[in-house]
Design a protein around this motif. Sequence first.
Motif, PDB file in Angstrom:
ATOM      1  N   ILE A 306       0.838  -1.206   0.000  1.00  0.00           N
ATOM      2  CA  ILE A 306       0.000   0.000   0.000  1.00  0.00           C
ATOM      3  C   ILE A 306       0.872   1.254   0.000  1.00  0.00           C
ATOM      4  O   ILE A 306       0.649   2.194  -0.761  1.00  0.00           O
ATOM      5  CB  ILE A 306      -0.941  -0.023   1.227  1.00  0.00           C
ATOM      6  N   HIS A 307       1.882   1.262   0.841  1.00  0.00           N
ATOM      7  CA  HIS A 307       2.696   2.480   0.976  1.00  0.00           C
ATOM      8  C   HIS A 307       3.688   2.660  -0.157  1.00  0.00           C
ATOM      9  O   HIS A 307       4.045   3.785  -0.500  1.00  0.00           O
ATOM     10  CB  HIS A 307       3.402   2.490   2.334  1.00  0.00           C
ATOM     11  N   SER A 308       4.134   1.552  -0.751  1.00  0.00           N
ATOM     12  CA  SER A 308       5.089   1.704  -1.852  1.00  0.00           C
ATOM     13  C   SER A 308       4.349   1.887  -3.182  1.00  0.00           C
ATOM     14  O   SER A 308       4.924   2.378  -4.158  1.00  0.00           O
ATOM     15  CB  SER A 308       6.001   0.478  -1.942  1.00  0.00           C
ATOM     16  N   GLY A 309       3.086   1.443  -3.235  1.00  0.00           N
ATOM     17  CA  GLY A 309       2.339   1.525  -4.492  1.00  0.00           C
ATOM     18  C   GLY A 309       2.641   0.367  -5.427  1.00  0.00           C
ATOM     19  O   GLY A 309       2.181   0.351  -6.569  1.00  0.00           O
ATOM     20  N   PHE A 310       3.391  -0.607  -4.948  1.00  0.00           N
ATOM     21  CA  PHE A 310       3.727  -1.771  -5.780  1.00  0.00           C
ATOM     22  C   PHE A 310       3.488  -3.056  -4.997  1.00  0.00           C
ATOM     23  O   PHE A 310       3.742  -3.105  -3.793  1.00  0.00           O
ATOM     24  CB  PHE A 310       5.202  -1.735  -6.203  1.00  0.00           C
ATOM     25  N   TYR A 311       3.006  -4.075  -5.694  1.00  0.00           N
ATOM     26  CA  TYR A 311       2.876  -5.384  -5.054  1.00  0.00           C
ATOM     27  C   TYR A 311       3.739  -6.393  -5.800  1.00  0.00           C
ATOM     28  O   TYR A 311       4.096  -6.189  -6.957  1.00  0.00           O
ATOM     29  CB  TYR A 311       1.402  -5.836  -5.025  1.00  0.00           C
ATOM     30  N   ARG A 312       4.043  -7.460  -5.102  1.00  0.00           N
ATOM     31  CA  ARG A 312       4.892  -8.506  -5.667  1.00  0.00           C
ATOM     32  C   ARG A 312       3.990  -9.568  -6.282  1.00  0.00           C
ATOM     33  O   ARG A 312       3.145 -10.126  -5.594  1.00  0.00           O
ATOM     34  CB  ARG A 312       5.717  -9.115  -4.516  1.00  0.00           C
ATOM     35  N   ASP A 313       4.140  -9.829  -7.578  1.00  0.00           N
ATOM     36  CA  ASP A 313       3.262 -10.833  -8.182  1.00  0.00           C
ATOM     37  C   ASP A 313       3.830 -12.238  -7.959  1.00  0.00           C
ATOM     38  O   ASP A 313       4.892 -12.404  -7.357  1.00  0.00           O
ATOM     39  CB  ASP A 313       2.970 -10.514  -9.655  1.00  0.00           C
ATOM     40  N   ALA A 314       3.121 -13.244  -8.479  1.00  0.00           N
ATOM     41  CA  ALA A 314       3.502 -14.630  -8.190  1.00  0.00           C
ATOM     42  C   ALA A 314       4.852 -14.990  -8.804  1.00  0.00           C
ATOM     43  O   ALA A 314       5.480 -15.975  -8.411  1.00  0.00           O
ATOM     44  CB  ALA A 314       2.414 -15.567  -8.683  1.00  0.00           C
ATOM     45  N   ASN A 315       5.300 -14.185  -9.770  1.00  0.00           N
ATOM     46  CA  ASN A 315       6.618 -14.427 -10.369  1.00  0.00           C
ATOM     47  C   ASN A 315       7.692 -13.549  -9.747  1.00  0.00           C
ATOM     48  O   ASN A 315       8.753 -13.346 -10.321  1.00  0.00           O
ATOM     49  CB  ASN A 315       6.573 -14.175 -11.874  1.00  0.00           C
ATOM     50  N   ASN A 316       7.340 -12.972  -8.612  1.00  0.00           N
ATOM     51  CA  ASN A 316       8.305 -12.159  -7.869  1.00  0.00           C
ATOM     52  C   ASN A 316       8.656 -10.849  -8.551  1.00  0.00           C
ATOM     53  O   ASN A 316       9.708 -10.276  -8.306  1.00  0.00           O
ATOM     54  CB  ASN A 316       9.594 -12.959  -7.645  1.00  0.00           C
ATOM     55  N   ARG A 317       7.780 -10.405  -9.444  1.00  0.00           N
ATOM     56  CA  ARG A 317       8.009  -9.111 -10.099  1.00  0.00           C
ATOM     57  C   ARG A 317       7.153  -8.050  -9.426  1.00  0.00           C
ATOM     58  O   ARG A 317       6.019  -8.326  -9.034  1.00  0.00           O
ATOM     59  CB  ARG A 317       7.661  -9.198 -11.590  1.00  0.00           C
ATOM     60  N   MET A 318       7.691  -6.838  -9.331  1.00  0.00           N
ATOM     61  CA  MET A 318       6.932  -5.766  -8.699  1.00  0.00           C
ATOM     62  C   MET A 318       5.978  -5.157  -9.737  1.00  0.00           C
ATOM     63  O   MET A 318       6.378  -4.814 -10.842  1.00  0.00           O
ATOM     64  CB  MET A 318       7.879  -4.683  -8.145  1.00  0.00           C
ATOM     65  N   GLN A 319       4.719  -5.049  -9.353  1.00  0.00           N
ATOM     66  CA  GLN A 319       3.697  -4.495 -10.256  1.00  0.00           C
ATOM     67  C   GLN A 319       3.022  -3.324  -9.552  1.00  0.00           C
ATOM     68  O   GLN A 319       2.826  -3.352  -8.342  1.00  0.00           O
ATOM     69  CB  GLN A 319       2.621  -5.546 -10.555  1.00  0.00           C
ATOM     70  N   PRO A 320       2.651  -2.287 -10.338  1.00  0.00           N
ATOM     71  CA  PRO A 320       2.047  -1.109  -9.692  1.00  0.00           C
ATOM     72  C   PRO A 320       0.593  -1.353  -9.260  1.00  0.00           C
ATOM     73  O   PRO A 320      -0.146  -2.063  -9.936  1.00  0.00           O
ATOM     74  CB  PRO A 320       2.080  -0.059 -10.809  1.00  0.00           C
ATOM     75  N   LEU A 321       0.233  -0.758  -8.119  1.00  0.00           N
ATOM     76  CA  LEU A 321      -1.187  -0.685  -7.738  1.00  0.00           C
ATOM     77  C   LEU A 321      -1.692   0.613  -8.350  1.00  0.00           C
ATOM     78  O   LEU A 321      -1.504   1.696  -7.801  1.00  0.00           O
ATOM     79  CB  LEU A 321      -1.333  -0.660  -6.211  1.00  0.00           C
ATOM     80  N   THR A 322      -2.319   0.496  -9.505  1.00  0.00           N
ATOM     81  CA  THR A 322      -2.636   1.699 -10.281  1.00  0.00           C
ATOM     82  C   THR A 322      -3.842   2.438  -9.697  1.00  0.00           C
ATOM     83  O   THR A 322      -4.556   1.923  -8.842  1.00  0.00           O
ATOM     84  CB  THR A 322      -2.932   1.322 -11.743  1.00  0.00           C
ATOM     85  N   GLU A 323      -4.051   3.641 -10.236  1.00  0.00           N
ATOM     86  CA  GLU A 323      -5.076   4.536  -9.687  1.00  0.00           C
ATOM     87  C   GLU A 323      -6.467   3.914  -9.716  1.00  0.00           C
ATOM     88  O   GLU A 323      -7.220   4.021  -8.755  1.00  0.00           O
ATOM     89  CB  GLU A 323      -5.062   5.840 -10.483  1.00  0.00           C
ATOM     90  N   ILE A 329      -7.152  -5.121  -7.269  1.00  0.00           N
ATOM     91  CA  ILE A 329      -6.077  -6.078  -6.958  1.00  0.00           C
ATOM     92  C   ILE A 329      -5.904  -6.187  -5.452  1.00  0.00           C
ATOM     93  O   ILE A 329      -5.818  -7.283  -4.885  1.00  0.00           O
ATOM     94  CB  ILE A 329      -4.777  -5.621  -7.653  1.00  0.00           C
ATOM     95  N   LEU A 330      -5.900  -5.034  -4.794  1.00  0.00           N
ATOM     96  CA  LEU A 330      -5.714  -5.029  -3.337  1.00  0.00           C
ATOM     97  C   LEU A 330      -6.870  -5.758  -2.630  1.00  0.00           C
ATOM     98  O   LEU A 330      -6.647  -6.511  -1.672  1.00  0.00           O
ATOM     99  CB  LEU A 330      -5.614  -3.578  -2.844  1.00  0.00           C
ATOM    100  N   GLY A 331      -8.097  -5.556  -3.114  1.00  0.00           N
ATOM    101  CA  GLY A 331      -9.259  -6.230  -2.520  1.00  0.00           C
ATOM    102  C   GLY A 331      -9.088  -7.741  -2.551  1.00  0.00           C
ATOM    103  O   GLY A 331      -9.350  -8.436  -1.567  1.00  0.00           O
ATOM    104  N   ASN A 332      -8.621  -8.246  -3.686  1.00  0.00           N
ATOM    105  CA  ASN A 332      -8.416  -9.691  -3.800  1.00  0.00           C
ATOM    106  C   ASN A 332      -7.233 -10.182  -2.967  1.00  0.00           C
ATOM    107  O   ASN A 332      -7.250 -11.307  -2.472  1.00  0.00           O
ATOM    108  CB  ASN A 332      -8.237 -10.089  -5.268  1.00  0.00           C
TER     109      ASN A 332
END
Length: 669
Positions: A306-323, A329-332
């Motif tokens: 939440i604070h960085s604006g990025f989450y780690r996907d299942a392949n360990n890549r950082m993805q943005p939590l877009t506007e 994504i966060l809800g799930n």
Amino acid sequence: KEPIFTQKGDKKTVFKVPPNFLTNRYQSIGIELQNRFDVDAGEQVTINNITPPNLGNILQLKRDENFSLFFPKHNRIATELTTLFLRAKNLDEFQSLAAYTRDRVNPYLFNYCLCVAILHRKDTRDMDIPPLMETFPDKYVDSQVFAKAREEVNIVPEGSRTPIEIPVDYTASNLEDEHRVAYFTEDLGVNAHHWHWHLVYPFSGPLEVVNKNRRGELFYYFHHQLMARYNIERLCNKLRRVRRMVNFREPIPEAYYPKLDSLVANRAYPGRPSGMTLQDVNREQDQWKIDIKEMETSIARLYEAIHSGFYRDANNRMQPLTEFEGIDILGNLVEASALSANPAYYGNWHNFGHATLSVIHDPDLRHLESFGAIGDPATSMRDPVFYSMHAMVNDMFVEFKSTLPRYTVAQLGYDGVTVTKVSLQSQNSPENQFTTFWQQSDVDMSRGLDFQPRGAVFVRFTHLQHQPFNYVINVNNAGAARQGTCRIFLGPKFDERGNPWLLVDQKNLLVEMDRFIVNLTPGQNVITRASTSSAVTIPFERTFRDVDANRPTGGPALDQFNFCGCGWPQHLLVFKGTPEGYPCHLFVMISNIADDRVNQSTEGQCNDAAVYCGIRDRLYPDRRSMGYPFDRAPRDGVSTLQQFLTPNMRVQDVSIVHQNRTIRPRART
Ligand code: CUO
């Protein structure tokens, strides 16, 4: 419509099942048993034979256990049975599978999986599912009712039976502060709605059932609104907003004794005294082990995202939590649903929160005790700790939203559209006043009571109700004929101390009352909208579908209860208020349709409560972020609701007067 369920009325539908469908216990007396109800039968349905499915794992949940989706083992079993029902090639096969499994699998499990399948199969689109409060009244009413009901049906002939009245104060006394809002937390319609929402949006199961448009975002928004409503009911009762759980290691002050007995498990739902502390769970028989540390790690990682604006996907890549999509994504991730982008990393703390709290009295199963009320969506809203825990869930979403860009004046405004007046006209009340009172309603619970002789058994309970009302909204349109979306919110004018709000706090207590498209002609427009048309509620008749008397809107009985059963109960649309009048802000906005519209047909769809429930097989019918325009922090320089307004918005002071009187149901004819 194919009859899958026994119909009400004098004559029953009887299913003729192949002899091998009967369980071993009954096969020896098969024919006699099959003919047992023939004399009562109105209609006979012959069930086709099928090759019996392998129920191996599904039978691991015994018939006399309670069932909770929050328990991983139960969850896996439910997915298996739901998949079996969904994969049936046609309606006949589905019906045969249902008939075959009915007497073998756990009844709660059976009902849940059957309902999910009916809601999601194409060939059962128009089929009703029975309201849970009728099939399993034990999840809704005081267990003492059942002894009285047994006495009533055994001694009193049908027609002379009187409703069994549930007292308002049956779970606690007024020594318990939390009990002041029990009329809300234990309301049948509220609990039915929560169960139904989770039936329409299951967090697990086959992917085609879970994967719905913006379901993660709706998880946030539906529960956010629920929390706002609960908090306002508290404020109306001179309680402060709910305590947010922040630490799993501290004693939990909220106590709850549900007074519910599971008729399936023949056991009472356990109570929880004040001051208990969560412990690691290790219930081997349930094949379930969780360390509190795991939940804490999930929470820390979610806040990191939440604070960085990025989450780690299942392949360990950082993805943005877009506007716009970030909240979905966060809800799930938070819930966590089967759509979680990385369950191994972000865990499942919300579902485990329900589950660990529900076994706080017996975390290692040494006492062989089942789960408490918070362990089942049908009963969880009864327990005050539900709200403390969901305040924690809600905080994650509010925190995320606070990181998003604020809406600019351009994103809020609608050029040339001015709301010039808002008025509330409520029956038998002065202008701009809501009136609430108590009302009694009857529900026939005989479908869920398995004793002879049969016939209607009514339970009478008392719930909040309000006078029907209209919003009357004057709008000046300086442009050509066009459309707009009218958004109506209601919330308290003052905080607990009687001070006016800062919008940054008030926005979390603004409840969406309605949302609908309006046609604006050039010049002056007067929009009148009835409370009964609200896009957050289902009609009174649908919450209590068997109630013949006491129908304030006088409409016909409605029997659709599938997707249409999801929705806030109309009788709780307005907060309770106070005897002296509870001051509120009624906010109305006409937003720019160009940024709202979703091009799709919703013709013939059940969309009464689309704001909280979406529309079956359709996109969520509004392109804006859910909660718009109050889902984000206000723009710079704006600290009050008045300062927030653009010309296409208006706020009207209103009050909610509660009259402490009770309307009795009319006599049934
Ligand atoms: Cu509805 Cu926790 O999600 O109860």
